[in-house]
Design a protein around this motif. Structure first.
Motif, PDB file in Angstrom:
ATOM      1  N   ARG A   1     -30.355  30.186 -43.997  1.00 11.63           N
ATOM      2  CA  ARG A   1     -29.929  31.120 -42.950  1.00 11.63           C
ATOM      3  C   ARG A   1     -30.311  32.543 -43.352  1.00 11.63           C
ATOM      4  O   ARG A   1     -30.586  32.821 -44.525  1.00 11.63           O
TER       5      ARG A   1
ATOM      6  N   LEU B   1     -25.077  36.099 -38.970  1.00  8.54           N
ATOM      7  CA  LEU B   1     -25.910  35.046 -39.566  1.00  8.54           C
ATOM      8  C   LEU B   1     -26.672  34.334 -38.459  1.00  8.54           C
ATOM      9  O   LEU B   1     -26.172  34.182 -37.345  1.00  8.54           O
TER      10      LEU B   1
ATOM     11  N   ASP C   1     -29.804  30.922 -38.130  1.00 10.69           N
ATOM     12  CA  ASP C   1     -30.652  29.959 -38.836  1.00 10.69           C
ATOM     13  C   ASP C   1     -32.047  30.538 -39.046  1.00 10.69           C
ATOM     14  O   ASP C   1     -32.499  31.414 -38.311  1.00 10.69           O
ATOM     15  N   TYR C   2     -32.759  29.990 -40.027  1.00 14.33           N
ATOM     16  CA  TYR C   2     -34.062  30.513 -40.420  1.00 14.33           C
ATOM     17  C   TYR C   2     -35.076  30.527 -39.276  1.00 14.33           C
ATOM     18  O   TYR C   2     -36.022  31.315 -39.283  1.00 14.33           O
TER      19      TYR C   2
ATOM     20  N   SER D   1     -27.080  29.182 -33.276  1.00 17.66           N
ATOM     21  CA  SER D   1     -26.601  29.312 -34.659  1.00 17.66           C
ATOM     22  C   SER D   1     -26.088  30.715 -34.963  1.00 17.66           C
ATOM     23  O   SER D   1     -25.523  30.949 -36.039  1.00 17.66           O
TER      24      SER D   1
END
Length: 308
Positions: free
Chosen positions: A24, A41, A43-44, A50
């Motif tokens: 993340r 935050l 997710d990548y 997310s």
């Protein structure tokens, strides 16, 4: 889906490529009208569902950095006063504890590889100096002793060197020192100034020169309106510009496998978080040079990629 993708990557590469599919990215979102900066935050891959807000201080939060085990975030916040103090937040419980609340400004905290200590820049004794401290300790160890401003420290993965910013020659540049504060040497040579150095977590293979070694990413400024992301070897050689001179590009953060770098850029009109390859001669898997991660209102700044 992220777990399955990671398993496939590990299998197909015989474990040679460390998957980042569960990682993340922490970043700061600035509400310009309210003058508030909160920590989020995502997710990548930027999956919108997310997106999670971590802090709700209605204040200014800055400089997030992950603990090596990925369970905590250190950051700076003005949440309790008009002064910048450093805090640690445990993500699972949400518990926030004070890391540094010394006189004047406490800024740019970075975890050491051992996960037990952090580096930080403090101005408690006058100008900014670099210290090493353990959470809960009231006696940080001072590492720099210079009339210049020394800040933004980051320790090498081996734990034997520290990269940091110093203006001891007039222009803020990237320096290295041994972990005990000795053997200081300059490794960047950017015309105006540099900021926020960060060691790669793994050796970085560059296709053009065949060299695989740890590299230090940093921001190089040429004017008030332009900055770019660079990487350089620890000996100051092989400096390469990764961004393309479009807009203001800052705050590089490495992926866990060192193959990618997240950064903040206003190339789209306002600051968003982007991802690029850490090798200037390679494109992303989608065939593009840059991938935009954030699409939310406000300015999105200071990405910090999780270690796992």
């Amino acid at each position: 889906g992220h777990q399955a993708t990671g398993d496939i990557i590990s299998t197909l590469t015989n474990g040679e490529v460390k998957p980042i599919t569960k990682s993340r990215i922490a970043f700061i979102n600035q509400n310009v009208s309210k003058r508030v900066k909160e920590l989020f935050l995502i997710d990548y891959d930027g999956w919108k569902d997310s997106l999670t807000q971590v802090t709700h201080f209605n204040s200014v939060t800055l400089f997030p950095d992950w603990s090596p085990d990925g369970t905590q975030l250190a950051y700076v916040s003005y949440k309790d006063s008009n002064a910048a103090d450093a805090f640690i937040q445990h993500l699972a419980s949400g518990k926030v504890s004070v890391l540094a609340r010394f006189k004047n400004t406490n800024t740019t905290p970075r975890w050491c590889p051992n996960g037990k200590e952090l580096l930080i820049s403090l101005s408690a004794e006058g100008n900014f100096e670099i210290y090493r401290l353990t959470p809960g300790s009231k006696n940080p160890k001072r590492l720099t002793f210079n009339k210049a401003i020394d800040e933004a420290p980051d320790m090498s993965p081996s734990g034997n060197q520290i990269a940091y910013i110093s203006d001891r020659i007039g222009s803020p540049q990237v320096y290295l020192m041994d972990v005990d504060g000795t053997n200081n040497r300059r490794i960047s040579f950017i015309e105006r100034k540099c900021d926020t150095p960060m060691w790669s977590p793994e050796p970085v293979p560059y296709a053009s020169d065949g060299v695989s070694d740890y590299r230090i990413a940093f921001t190089g400024f040429y004017s008030s309106l332009q900055s770019d992301i660079y990487t350089v070897l620890p000996d100051g050689k092989s400096a390469r510009m990764l961004t393309d001179g479009r807009g203001d590009n800052q705050n590089a953060s490495w992926s866990p496998n060192a193959r990618y770098i997240a950064f903040s850029s206003n190339r789209s009109g306002k600051h968003e978080i982007y991802i690029m390859s850490s090798d200037p001669d390679r494109l992303l898997p989608n065939g593009e040079r840059f991938f935009r991660l954030t699409y939310q209102p406000g300015e999105n700044l200071s990405p910090a990629w999780s270690p796992n």
